[in-house]
Design an enzyme around this catalytic site. Structure first.
Site, PDB file in Angstrom:
ATOM      1  CD1 TRP A  57     -13.644  29.073  55.796  1.00 23.50           C
ATOM      2  CD2 TRP A  57     -11.663  30.238  54.909  1.00 23.50           C
ATOM      3  NE1 TRP A  57     -12.658  28.095  55.865  1.00 23.50           N
ATOM      4  CE2 TRP A  57     -11.592  28.757  55.133  1.00 23.50           C
ATOM      5  CE3 TRP A  57     -10.984  30.832  54.314  1.00 23.50           C
ATOM      6  CZ2 TRP A  57     -10.391  28.290  54.891  1.00 23.50           C
ATOM      7  CZ3 TRP A  57      -9.645  30.487  54.130  1.00 23.50           C
ATOM      8  CH2 TRP A  57      -9.655  29.099  54.140  1.00 23.50           C
TER       9      TRP A  57
ATOM     10  CD  GLU B  43     -17.218  26.802  51.157  1.00 24.27           C
ATOM     11  OE1 GLU B  43     -16.585  25.790  50.518  1.00 24.27           O
ATOM     12  OE2 GLU B  43     -17.311  26.771  52.312  1.00 24.27           O
TER      13      GLU B  43
ATOM     14  CD  GLN C  96     -10.278  18.346  43.979  1.00 27.30           C
ATOM     15  OE1 GLN C  96      -9.467  17.445  43.515  1.00 27.30           O
ATOM     16  NE2 GLN C  96     -11.256  18.032  45.074  1.00 27.30           N
TER      17      GLN C  96
ATOM     18  N   GLY D 124      -3.639  27.322  40.295  1.00 25.29           N
ATOM     19  CA  GLY D 124      -3.985  26.143  39.745  1.00 25.29           C
ATOM     20  C   GLY D 124      -5.598  26.111  39.320  1.00 25.29           C
ATOM     21  CE1 TYR D 125      -7.249  20.755  38.258  1.00 21.31           C
ATOM     22  CE2 TYR D 125      -8.397  20.768  40.148  1.00 21.31           C
ATOM     23  CZ  TYR D 125      -7.467  20.376  39.236  1.00 21.31           C
ATOM     24  OH  TYR D 125      -7.274  18.998  39.254  1.00 21.31           O
TER      25      TYR D 125
ATOM     26  CE1 TYR E  66     -18.510  21.476  50.304  1.00 19.49           C
ATOM     27  CE2 TYR E  66     -17.312  23.095  48.979  1.00 19.49           C
ATOM     28  CZ  TYR E  66     -17.637  22.664  50.151  1.00 19.49           C
ATOM     29  OH  TYR E  66     -17.037  23.299  51.444  1.00 19.49           O
TER      30      TYR E  66
ATOM     31  CG  ASP F  73     -16.029  18.037  51.750  1.00 18.26           C
ATOM     32  OD1 ASP F  73     -16.839  17.202  52.405  1.00 18.26           O
ATOM     33  OD2 ASP F  73     -14.941  18.642  52.268  1.00 18.26           O
TER      34      ASP F  73
ATOM     35  CB  CYS G  77     -11.931   8.487  66.342  1.00 12.86           C
ATOM     36  SG  CYS G  77     -13.493   8.613  65.433  1.00 12.86           S
TER      37      CYS G  77
END
Length: 359
Positions: free
Chosen positions: A24, A37, A42, A81-82, A120, A138, A202
């Site tokens: 994507w 998205e 999650q 899921g969800y 989001y 997010d 970092c």
DNA sequence: AACGCGGGGAT
DNA sequence: ATCCCAGCGTT
């Protein structure tokens, strides 16, 4: 404290060194961005990647999705899921066709009126597809900014949500919202990881409050732990004389809503085969005729976020009193079971049973 | 504001 | 075992 301009500059430099190859990436079509998205809500990109390809193959356009049956969308969503995500995708697709002439609105405010599109996802679609200058927030963005700026609070109240949006907005590159949003999330996912972040190399280590104080683990604050409710689902693999197998669709107001399962009796405790005599079976399944004694096959626990579902599987043969069968229950040819959406624990059991010739 | 909702990978 | 994932909707 790192200034927004320094943050963006270093973020973009990091980004150029860490290209990501998700399907994507660089996508501009709002339909395809939307699907990606929602899949990623999650859900890790590793898990979403192949599903993104197959979903778009099955439903290539907004119109094709809007005209689909819910069962078909749930089947495509099986194992992810969800499942409310799949049902909301379909609802939103139909609204976009009927109320928006099939054209996506371009502002976060308008997008977030659609089912399954929250703050989001609205910001993601608006910025990626339309260049709208809204910062996404997010889990990645929260972690990155929380650590660097030393802000432990999660956006779990409306006031904190507002201040996080304001903060994220200050760091956003308003001349390139898509590029910036993509970059900060990638940075969170690959460098500023939840556990074992790569602080040693970092680019923000010298500015990072969490790193400076040696309290990386405290940023951001942990969500409070949830107790898990334990349940016992007793499933019956029921085979009729034609070799057909009984399945039934679950109600929408409980886990796995709208998905299919085997006939089931929920109990408050663990069971064994002897607990289910004819009387109890006929009480639970009024349509059942001449059931054989249930035989224990397997047990498996489904670990969900809020529940521990102990599943015990029994097998029996029976006839069915067709007049008493309820609308949500049916006997299906076993080769047809691939066309129904099952929760993962049941899909695995059914696949195993077919392999073993148990149904 | 708090809770329910899946499944899986990393540590 | 624990955490948490490119969150959202309902109560």
């Amino acid at each position: 404290m790192v200034s927004p301009s320094t943050f963006r500059k270093k973020l973009y430099h990091w980004s150029s060194l860490h290209p990501r190859k998700d399907p994507w990436i660089e996508e501009r079509d709002p339909y395809r961005i939307w699907i990606s998205e929602v899949l990623l809500q999650q859900t890790r990109s590793d898990q979403a990647r192949s599903r993104y390809i197959s979903f778009l193959k099955r439903f290539p356009t907004l119109n094709s999705l809007a005209n689909a049956k819910e069962e078909a969308v749930l089947l495509q969503w099986q194992g992810l899921g969800y499942y409310a995500r799949a049902k909301n995708l379909l609802r939103a697709a139909r609204i976009l066709e009927s109320d928006y002439n099939g054209i996506f609105p371009q502002t976060p405010a308008a997008l977030s009126t659609l089912p399954g599109i929250g703050s989001y996802t609205a910001a993601a679609i608006a910025s990626f597809a339309f260049g709208h200058p809204t910062a996404v927030i997010d889990g990645n963005v929260i972690r990155v900014l929380s650590r660097i700026l030393g802000i432990p609070y999660l956006p779990d109240t409306s006031a904190l949500k507002a201040s996080w949006q304001e903060l994220a907005q200050r760091y956003l590159d308003k001349s390139a919202p898509a590029r910036y949003n993509q970059a900060i999330m990638n940075f969170g996912a690959l460098q500023c990881k939840p556990a074992a972040p790569g602080c040693s190399d970092c680019p923000f280590a010298i500015y990072c409050e969490a790193h400076r104080s040696g309290r990386i683990r405290d940023y951001p604050a942990k969500k409070k732990k949830l107790p898990r409710h334990e349940r016992h689902f007793n499933y019956f693999l029921m085979v009729d004389p034609d070799g057909k197998c009984a399945i039934h669709q679950r109600d929408h107001d409980d886990i796995w809503g709208g998905l299919h399962q085997l006939p089931m009796i929920e109990t408050s405790n663990k069971t064994e085969a002897a607990d289910f005599d004819d009387y109890r079976l006929k009480d639970a399944f009024p349509w059942i005729l001449h059931p054989t004694r249930p035989e224990f096959l397997a047990s498996k626990t489904a670990v969900l976020s809020h529940q521990l579902v102990h599943c015990i599987f029994y097998r029996l043969s029976c006839h069915a009193h067709s007049a008493k069968i309820k609308p949500l229950l049916s006997f299906e040819n076993t080769q047809n079971l691939v066309n129904f959406a099952f929760p993962s624990v049941l899909r695995r059991f059914i696949t195993d049973s077919l392999k073993k010739g148990l149904c």
